[in-house]
Scaffold this active site. Structure first.
Site, PDB file in Angstrom:
ATOM      1  N   SER A 198       1.918  -9.638  -0.933  1.00  0.00           N
ATOM      2  CA  SER A 198       1.570  -8.215  -0.803  1.00  0.00           C
ATOM      3  C   SER A 198       1.895  -7.608   0.550  1.00  0.00           C
ATOM      4  CB  SER A 198       0.092  -8.016  -1.128  1.00  0.00           C
ATOM      5  OG  SER A 198      -0.719  -8.858  -0.318  1.00  0.00           O
ATOM      6  N   LYS A 225       0.815  -1.229   0.000  1.00  0.00           N
ATOM      7  CA  LYS A 225       0.000   0.000   0.000  1.00  0.00           C
ATOM      8  C   LYS A 225       0.843   1.272   0.000  1.00  0.00           C
ATOM      9  CE  LYS A 225      -4.478  -1.478   1.670  1.00  0.00           C
ATOM     10  NZ  LYS A 225      -4.286  -2.887   2.096  1.00  0.00           N
ATOM     11  N   GLU A 238     -10.693   7.381   3.466  1.00  0.00           N
ATOM     12  CA  GLU A 238     -11.390   6.461   4.353  1.00  0.00           C
ATOM     13  C   GLU A 238     -10.447   5.308   4.644  1.00  0.00           C
ATOM     14  OE1 GLU A 238     -11.524   6.284   1.106  1.00  0.00           O
ATOM     15  OE2 GLU A 238     -11.042   4.154   0.836  1.00  0.00           O
TER      16      GLU A 238
HETATM   17  C1  LIG Z   1      -5.093  -3.980   1.631  1.00  0.00           C
HETATM   18  C2  LIG Z   1      -4.326  -5.183   1.344  1.00  0.00           C
HETATM   19  C3  LIG Z   1      -4.667  -6.045   0.281  1.00  0.00           C
HETATM   20  C4  LIG Z   1      -5.897  -5.855  -0.568  1.00  0.00           C
HETATM   21  O1  LIG Z   1      -5.887  -4.731  -1.372  1.00  0.00           O
HETATM   22  P1  LIG Z   1      -5.709  -4.798  -2.952  1.00  0.00           P
HETATM   23  O2  LIG Z   1      -6.079  -3.433  -3.386  1.00  0.00           O
HETATM   24  O3  LIG Z   1      -6.625  -5.848  -3.477  1.00  0.00           O
HETATM   25  O4  LIG Z   1      -4.285  -5.124  -3.220  1.00  0.00           O
HETATM   26  C5  LIG Z   1      -3.854  -7.134   0.011  1.00  0.00           C
HETATM   27  N1  LIG Z   1      -2.776  -7.411   0.774  1.00  0.00           N
HETATM   28  C6  LIG Z   1      -2.418  -6.626   1.810  1.00  0.00           C
HETATM   29  C7  LIG Z   1      -1.217  -6.995   2.593  1.00  0.00           C
HETATM   30  C8  LIG Z   1      -3.178  -5.492   2.133  1.00  0.00           C
HETATM   31  O5  LIG Z   1      -2.831  -4.726   3.173  1.00  0.00           O
END
Ligand SMILES: *Cc1c(COP(=O)(O)O)cnc(C)c1O
Length: 437
Positions: free
Chosen positions: A413, A123, A145
């Site tokens: 992610s 993010k 938000e």
């Molecule tokens: C917020 C988040 C997501 C989901 O958001 P996307 O916009 O679908 O990428 C995925 N993995 C992590 C670690 C997150 O914090």
């Protein structure tokens, strides 16, 4: 509570209600090239656009224009790149998960380590871009938000870095559930606005934040947390996340002399997935897989958030996209063990990529996700976020059926520090030393 500026679910614009047959015909033509997307109105095929009132549309058009001009500037690109390297810690490495791959006995699994970024997830990539854009536009306040608080923390971080006031709207119910993130948002100097009306969760936080933003769109800027919302956000957030895909493609090619056979990412709104997919869209030989949260099972209403698997085209939060709806046509209640994935809509580009068949959207249940979380932790010493564990779960399910020289690149992610207490409380068996893998 005044009428919602953004939470419309109507399908008044007939572009979003095209019959599947007509849509298919259009898709086939567009599929000849994946092209530069979206079009001038922010559409990816029939999805996206700006399904918002005129005053908000005017404000979004200003952001779109500024975004286009400013991101072309060398001084903006230089500053963003320097911060990516010296602040976020980019490039994030691609790691060969050998023990996990050996254990499964099939395809080789690789991880793009977005969990190693400052703040622990992907993010920060788009929050840095959004905060820097706000600075270059001379904005006086960044508004957003947050649901579980992950976007709030990443944005508050980027705003502290860039030196611009930040205001985060968060439902009271979420505030009570997500204490560590609430504390971090406050420590980072952002103003936290509790939202108490309605269900007091994400949907109301969006309404509240947009209302504040509309009080002064000249001085304020809205910063969305995924590839969702009205144009230009789906394209803008994707572009800021595309560094993940550019790096991963080059790193993989350089290290292994070929591209991965499969690129896999979890899909909530879809930003980490669009980030890594964007570099591989033209590589038709690369199988792209988006993994949605199946929760208790995609056939259990309100107990999953598999929007592309089970939803249908509609309008949500200012964009045309796949939506999960209840019997009354309202956005459905959703569930996922990963709070970052429980959203009843999905980015418009994903909606389009599903229809043209360029990306396969599948899902993983809560149970498979916990299993994947534990396997990666025990076999590689990497504690993944529950969101990312959905993508790992796909790899674990499919690798055994593939030859040993086939390759799966998973976008990891985020890291799972935020999830450890929850996992241990809900699934005490994970602490058993002899837990079978
Ligand atoms: C917020 C988040 C997501 C989901 O958001 P996307 O916009 O679908 O990428 C995925 N993995 C992590 C670690 C997150 O914090």
């Amino acid at each position: 509570m005044s009428p919602s500026p953004i939470n419309q679910t109507s399908t008044s614009d007939n572009r979003s209600t095209l019959s599947p047959a007509i849509a298919d015909e259009q898709m086939t033509k567009q599929d000849i090239t994946l092209g530069p997307m979206p079009d001038a109105e922010g559409y990816f095929g029939q999805y996206g656009g700006s399904h918002i009132p005129p005053d908000l549309k005017a404000a979004m058009d200003d952001i779109a224009k500024a975004y286009e001009e400013i991101t072309k500037r060398q001084d903006f690109q230089d500053e963003l790149q320097l911060l990516q390297q010296t602040y976020t810690g980019r490039p994030s490495p691609v790691f060969h998960a050998r023990r996990l791959s050996d254990k499964l006995g099939g395809a080789q699994i690789y991880l793009k380590r977005e969990d190693l970024n400052h703040t622990g997830a992907h993010k920060i990539n788009h929050c840095l871009g959004e905060a820097l854009l706000a600075k270059f536009m001379g904005k006086k306040k960044v508004i957003a938000e947050t649901g579980a608080g992950q976007h709030g923390v990443a944005l508050a971080t980027a705003c502290a870095l860039v030196g611009i006031p930040c205001e985060i709207h968060m439902g009271q119910v979420d505030i009570e559930k997500e204490h560590p993130n609430v504390t971090k948002i406050r420590l980072l100097g952002a103003k936290l606005v509790p939202v108490t009306f309605g269900q007091a969760t994400l949907k109301e936080a969006v309404d509240s934040a947009f209302q504040e933003y509309l009080k002064n769109p000249t001085d304020y800027i809205y910063a969305i947390g995924s590839v969702v919302g009205p144009a230009p956000f789906p394209a803008m957030v994707r572009d800021f996340q595309s560094v993940v895909g550019r790096e991963a493609r080059e790193q993989f090619q350089k290290a292994y002399g070929k591209l991965p056979d499969h690129v896999v990412a979890c899909v909530g709104g879809g930003s980490n997935a669009m980030g890594i997919f964007s570099a591989f869209l033209e590589d038709r030989e690369v199988d792209l897989v988006g993994v949605e949260p199946a929760g208790h099972g995609v056939d259990v209403p309100e107990k999953h958030a598999a929007t592309l698997t089970k939803g249908k085209p509609g309008v949500l939060h200012g964009m045309a996209c796949y939506v999960l709806e209840d019997d009354k046509g309202e956005p459905s209640a959703v569930h996922s063990i990963a709070s970052g994935l429980d959203y009843p809509g999905v980015g418009p580009q994903h909606s389009y990529l599903k229809d043209i068949g360029r990306v396969n959207y599948e899902s993983a249940t809560d149970k498979e996700t916990v299993d994947a979380f534990l396997k990666l932790t025990r076999l590689e010493g990497i504690i993944p976020a529950l969101e990312s564990s959905h993508a790992v779960a796909w790899a674990i399910r499919n690798a055994p059926n593939m030859p040993k020289d086939e390759t799966i690149l998973v976008n990891l992610s985020g890291r799972g520090d935020k999830d450890t207490d929850y996992i241990v409380n809900e699934f005490p068996h994970v602490l058993e030393f002899e837990q079978a893998l």
